[in-house]
Design a protein around this motif. Structure first.
Motif, PDB file in Angstrom:
ATOM      1  N   LEU A   1       3.902  -5.211 -12.833  1.00 22.63           N
ATOM      2  CA  LEU A   1       4.213  -5.126 -14.253  1.00 22.63           C
ATOM      3  C   LEU A   1       5.555  -4.443 -14.488  1.00 22.63           C
ATOM      4  CD1 LEU A   1       0.711  -4.181 -15.697  1.00 22.63           C
ATOM      5  CD2 LEU A   1       1.891  -6.382 -15.895  1.00 22.63           C
ATOM      6  N   THR A   2       6.063  -3.741 -13.469  1.00 20.52           N
ATOM      7  CA  THR A   2       7.354  -3.055 -13.614  1.00 20.52           C
ATOM      8  C   THR A   2       8.373  -3.461 -12.554  1.00 20.52           C
ATOM      9  OG1 THR A   2       6.461  -1.195 -12.325  1.00 20.52           O
ATOM     10  CG2 THR A   2       6.378  -1.018 -14.721  1.00 20.52           C
ATOM     11  N   HIS A   3       7.947  -4.163 -11.509  1.00 24.23           N
ATOM     12  CA  HIS A   3       8.851  -4.613 -10.454  1.00 24.23           C
ATOM     13  C   HIS A   3       8.686  -6.117 -10.254  1.00 24.23           C
ATOM     14  CE1 HIS A   3       7.617  -0.435  -9.400  1.00 24.23           C
ATOM     15  NE2 HIS A   3       8.904  -0.283  -9.179  1.00 24.23           N
ATOM     16  N   PRO A   4       9.774  -6.872 -10.201  1.00 18.96           N
ATOM     17  CA  PRO A   4       9.640  -8.306  -9.891  1.00 18.96           C
ATOM     18  C   PRO A   4       8.981  -8.538  -8.536  1.00 18.96           C
ATOM     19  CG  PRO A   4      11.854  -7.803 -10.696  1.00 18.96           C
ATOM     20  CD  PRO A   4      11.174  -6.490 -10.468  1.00 18.96           C
ATOM     21  N   VAL A   5       9.350  -7.698  -7.566  1.00 18.96           N
ATOM     22  CA  VAL A   5       8.751  -7.741  -6.234  1.00 18.96           C
ATOM     23  C   VAL A   5       8.286  -6.332  -5.890  1.00 18.96           C
ATOM     24  CG1 VAL A   5       9.121  -8.195  -3.794  1.00 18.96           C
ATOM     25  CG2 VAL A   5      10.261  -9.623  -5.507  1.00 18.96           C
ATOM     26  N   PRO A   6       7.042  -6.145  -5.484  1.00 19.07           N
ATOM     27  CA  PRO A   6       6.570  -4.793  -5.172  1.00 19.07           C
ATOM     28  C   PRO A   6       7.417  -4.143  -4.087  1.00 19.07           C
ATOM     29  CG  PRO A   6       4.733  -6.335  -5.268  1.00 19.07           C
ATOM     30  CD  PRO A   6       5.991  -7.159  -5.317  1.00 19.07           C
ATOM     31  N   PRO A   7       7.880  -2.910  -4.300  1.00 20.23           N
ATOM     32  CA  PRO A   7       8.669  -2.220  -3.270  1.00 20.23           C
ATOM     33  C   PRO A   7       7.810  -1.826  -2.080  1.00 20.23           C
ATOM     34  CG  PRO A   7       8.245  -0.765  -5.134  1.00 20.23           C
ATOM     35  CD  PRO A   7       7.742  -2.112  -5.526  1.00 20.23           C
ATOM     36  N   PRO A   8       8.440  -1.500  -0.950  1.00 15.83           N
ATOM     37  CA  PRO A   8       7.677  -1.170   0.262  1.00 15.83           C
ATOM     38  C   PRO A   8       6.656  -0.056   0.057  1.00 15.83           C
ATOM     39  CG  PRO A   8       9.980  -1.508   0.809  1.00 15.83           C
ATOM     40  CD  PRO A   8       9.900  -1.541  -0.682  1.00 15.83           C
ATOM     41  N   MET A   9       7.001   0.974  -0.711  1.00 16.78           N
ATOM     42  CA  MET A   9       6.073   2.067  -0.927  1.00 16.78           C
ATOM     43  C   MET A   9       4.788   1.598  -1.620  1.00 16.78           C
ATOM     44  SD  MET A   9       6.737   4.916   0.420  1.00 16.78           S
ATOM     45  CE  MET A   9       8.037   5.930   1.113  1.00 16.78           C
ATOM     46  N   THR A  10       4.935   0.572  -2.469  1.00 15.14           N
ATOM     47  CA  THR A  10       3.751   0.029  -3.138  1.00 15.14           C
ATOM     48  C   THR A  10       2.789  -0.564  -2.120  1.00 15.14           C
ATOM     49  OG1 THR A  10       4.961  -0.459  -5.174  1.00 15.14           O
ATOM     50  CG2 THR A  10       2.939  -1.699  -4.789  1.00 15.14           C
ATOM     51  N   MET A  11       3.328  -1.293  -1.175  1.00 12.22           N
ATOM     52  CA  MET A  11       2.462  -1.929  -0.183  1.00 12.22           C
ATOM     53  C   MET A  11       1.778  -0.884   0.700  1.00 12.22           C
ATOM     54  SD  MET A  11       3.006  -4.742  -1.436  1.00 12.22           S
ATOM     55  CE  MET A  11       1.827  -5.628  -0.427  1.00 12.22           C
ATOM     56  N   LEU A  12       2.490   0.212   1.018  1.00 13.53           N
ATOM     57  CA  LEU A  12       1.867   1.276   1.805  1.00 13.53           C
ATOM     58  C   LEU A  12       0.753   1.948   1.000  1.00 13.53           C
ATOM     59  CD1 LEU A  12       1.835   2.949   4.403  1.00 13.53           C
ATOM     60  CD2 LEU A  12       3.566   4.451   3.361  1.00 13.53           C
ATOM     61  N   ALA A  13       1.017   2.194  -0.285  1.00 11.12           N
ATOM     62  CA  ALA A  13      -0.009   2.797  -1.136  1.00 11.12           C
ATOM     63  C   ALA A  13      -1.203   1.865  -1.298  1.00 11.12           C
ATOM     64  CB  ALA A  13       0.578   3.143  -2.503  1.00 11.12           C
ATOM     65  N   ALA A  14      -0.943   0.559  -1.428  1.00  9.33           N
ATOM     66  CA  ALA A  14      -2.039  -0.403  -1.550  1.00  9.33           C
ATOM     67  C   ALA A  14      -2.897  -0.414  -0.290  1.00  9.33           C
ATOM     68  CB  ALA A  14      -1.478  -1.797  -1.826  1.00  9.33           C
ATOM     69  N   LEU A  15      -2.261  -0.343   0.872  1.00 11.34           N
ATOM     70  CA  LEU A  15      -3.011  -0.289   2.129  1.00 11.34           C
ATOM     71  C   LEU A  15      -3.837   0.990   2.200  1.00 11.34           C
ATOM     72  CD1 LEU A  15      -3.645  -1.542   4.873  1.00 11.34           C
ATOM     73  CD2 LEU A  15      -1.598  -0.420   5.788  1.00 11.34           C
ATOM     74  N   ALA A  16      -3.277   2.087   1.692  1.00  9.48           N
ATOM     75  CA  ALA A  16      -4.019   3.348   1.679  1.00  9.48           C
ATOM     76  C   ALA A  16      -5.280   3.218   0.837  1.00  9.48           C
ATOM     77  CB  ALA A  16      -3.139   4.470   1.135  1.00  9.48           C
ATOM     78  N   PHE A  17      -5.168   2.600  -0.342  1.00  7.58           N
ATOM     79  CA  PHE A  17      -6.347   2.462  -1.199  1.00  7.58           C
ATOM     80  C   PHE A  17      -7.316   1.428  -0.652  1.00  7.58           C
ATOM     81  CE2 PHE A  17      -3.897   4.967  -4.123  1.00  7.58           C
ATOM     82  CZ  PHE A  17      -4.875   5.691  -4.793  1.00  7.58           C
ATOM     83  N   LEU A  18      -6.822   0.447   0.074  1.00  7.19           N
ATOM     84  CA  LEU A  18      -7.722  -0.483   0.753  1.00  7.19           C
ATOM     85  C   LEU A  18      -8.591   0.290   1.755  1.00  7.19           C
ATOM     86  CD1 LEU A  18      -6.749  -3.921   2.298  1.00  7.19           C
ATOM     87  CD2 LEU A  18      -8.267  -2.367   3.481  1.00  7.19           C
ATOM     88  N   CYS A  19      -7.952   1.132   2.574  1.00  9.87           N
ATOM     89  CA  CYS A  19      -8.719   1.921   3.545  1.00  9.87           C
ATOM     90  C   CYS A  19      -9.645   2.907   2.839  1.00  9.87           C
ATOM     91  CB  CYS A  19      -7.765   2.681   4.473  1.00  9.87           C
ATOM     92  SG  CYS A  19      -6.834   1.631   5.611  1.00  9.87           S
ATOM     93  N   HIS A  20      -9.138   3.548   1.797  1.00  4.28           N
ATOM     94  CA  HIS A  20      -9.928   4.551   1.090  1.00  4.28           C
ATOM     95  C   HIS A  20     -11.186   3.943   0.483  1.00  4.28           C
ATOM     96  CE1 HIS A  20     -11.218   7.018  -2.321  1.00  4.28           C
ATOM     97  NE2 HIS A  20     -10.726   8.042  -1.647  1.00  4.28           N
ATOM     98  N   ASP A  21     -11.057   2.828  -0.233  1.00  3.61           N
ATOM     99  CA  ASP A  21     -12.221   2.274  -0.914  1.00  3.61           C
ATOM    100  C   ASP A  21     -13.146   1.530   0.042  1.00  3.61           C
ATOM    101  OD1 ASP A  21     -11.143   3.400  -3.164  1.00  3.61           O
ATOM    102  OD2 ASP A  21     -11.568   1.670  -4.429  1.00  3.61           O
ATOM    103  N   THR A  22     -12.615   1.088   1.181  1.00  4.18           N
ATOM    104  CA  THR A  22     -13.506   0.590   2.231  1.00  4.18           C
ATOM    105  C   THR A  22     -14.391   1.723   2.729  1.00  4.18           C
ATOM    106  OG1 THR A  22     -11.903  -1.096   2.917  1.00  4.18           O
ATOM    107  CG2 THR A  22     -13.615  -0.502   4.499  1.00  4.18           C
TER     108      THR A  22
END
Length: 300
Positions: free
Chosen positions: A147-168
């Protein structure tokens, strides 16, 4: 019927998905407006509620065996109403995001597919279901970012992976609470297949990985240290496992994940939104959580 809908929303969980969506929108180098933050919050929250309705719809036969007090098996909420409400909320989110950013709407559609797949069949197939649940949260963060970046920056993908592991990991803790009912219902969850100790070890590994990745994104956040403390307390609770202890461990994670998501927001915004999030979560969890998870007298 109103109380049945409120129970289905799980108010003690509602603050979390919105914070995750907002965190995605606010990650550097984003400078989101309050309108963008509000949209990220609303889309993630309504999508989460949609997932609750559809999840309870798909779980209705299992719940009739192990959790007959829940709204659908108790007859207080018709199954068709839960299904149509879940579909309607998901459609509302997708239609809104399609108007705002069609790319985000495609990613949100993928999130809906993952959530429906989780409720319909993956939940009963061990780690496939647990990872699907974690993937949905990671995708929600990426949706917020887009909603704020045309392409998600690298830090976003790392944070997304963190929440994937966390909620798993968090979802696995939930399976520890439901072993008896899952066995009776034929659900081959991870602890049903491999036992309690293996599940707790996997939870610890996934949770540690999640926290390390979030520390890489925001290494100096006081909220993150608070989240880690609650996470350690949750793992300590699981040193011995019973349905009641598994619930208490997850109750700690419900608080922990609010701190974790708020840690990714700019400090002023993080503390501002964390206060009402805790004000909603703490009293509703204390009053509503155990009766929703256990028939009367069955918590141990």
């Amino acid at each position: 019927m109103v109380s049945a809908h409120v129970q289905t929303w799980r108010p003690y969980t509602l603050a979390y998905p919105g914070l995750v969506g907002m965190a995605g929108a606010a990650l550097p180098p984003g400078q989101p407006s309050w309108a963008q933050l509000a949209l990220a919050w609303a889309a993630a929250t309504l999508g989460w509620v949609s997932g609750h309705y559809l999840g309870d719809y798909f779980d209705r036969e299992l719940d009739a065996i192990s959790k007959p007090q829940r709204p659908i098996p108790s007859g207080r909420l018709p199954a068709r109403t839960a299904r149509s409400t879940g579909i309607g909320l998901a459609g509302l989110v997708l239609a809104t995001l399609l108007v705002v950013n069609w790319r985000v709407s495609l990613l949100a559609l993928l999130t809906v597919v993952v959530m429906v797949s989780y409720g319909a069949f993956l939940k009963s197939h061990g780690l496939y279901g647990n990872f699907a649940r974690g993937t949905a949260t990671g995708l929600a963060l990426v949706c917020g970012s887009m909603l704020t970046h045309p392409v998600p920056p690298p830090m976003t993908m790392l944070a997304a992976l963190a929440f994937l592991c966390h909620d798993t990991a968090s979802n696995l803790v939930g399976t520890l609470r439901d072993i008896d009912g899952d066995e009776r219902g034929g659900y081959l969850t991870f602890p049903v297949r491999y036992g309690v100790r293996a599940t707790v070890r996997l939870v610890a590994i996934l949770y540690t990985a999640a926290v390390v990745m979030v520390f890489a994104v925001v290494p100096d956040s006081a909220l993150l240290f608070g989240a880690a403390a609650f996470g350690v307390a949750s793992l300590w609770t699981l040193r011995t496992v019973s349905p009641g202890r598994a619930l208490r461990a997850h109750e700690l994670l419900v608080i922990e994940r609010l701190l974790l998501a708020a840690a990714l927001l700019p400090p002023k915004i993080g503390f501002i939104v964390l206060i009402p999030a805790l004000a909603l979560t703490l009293p509703t969890q204390r009053r509503m959580r155990a009766p929703y998870e256990f028939p009367e007298g069955h918590r141990a």
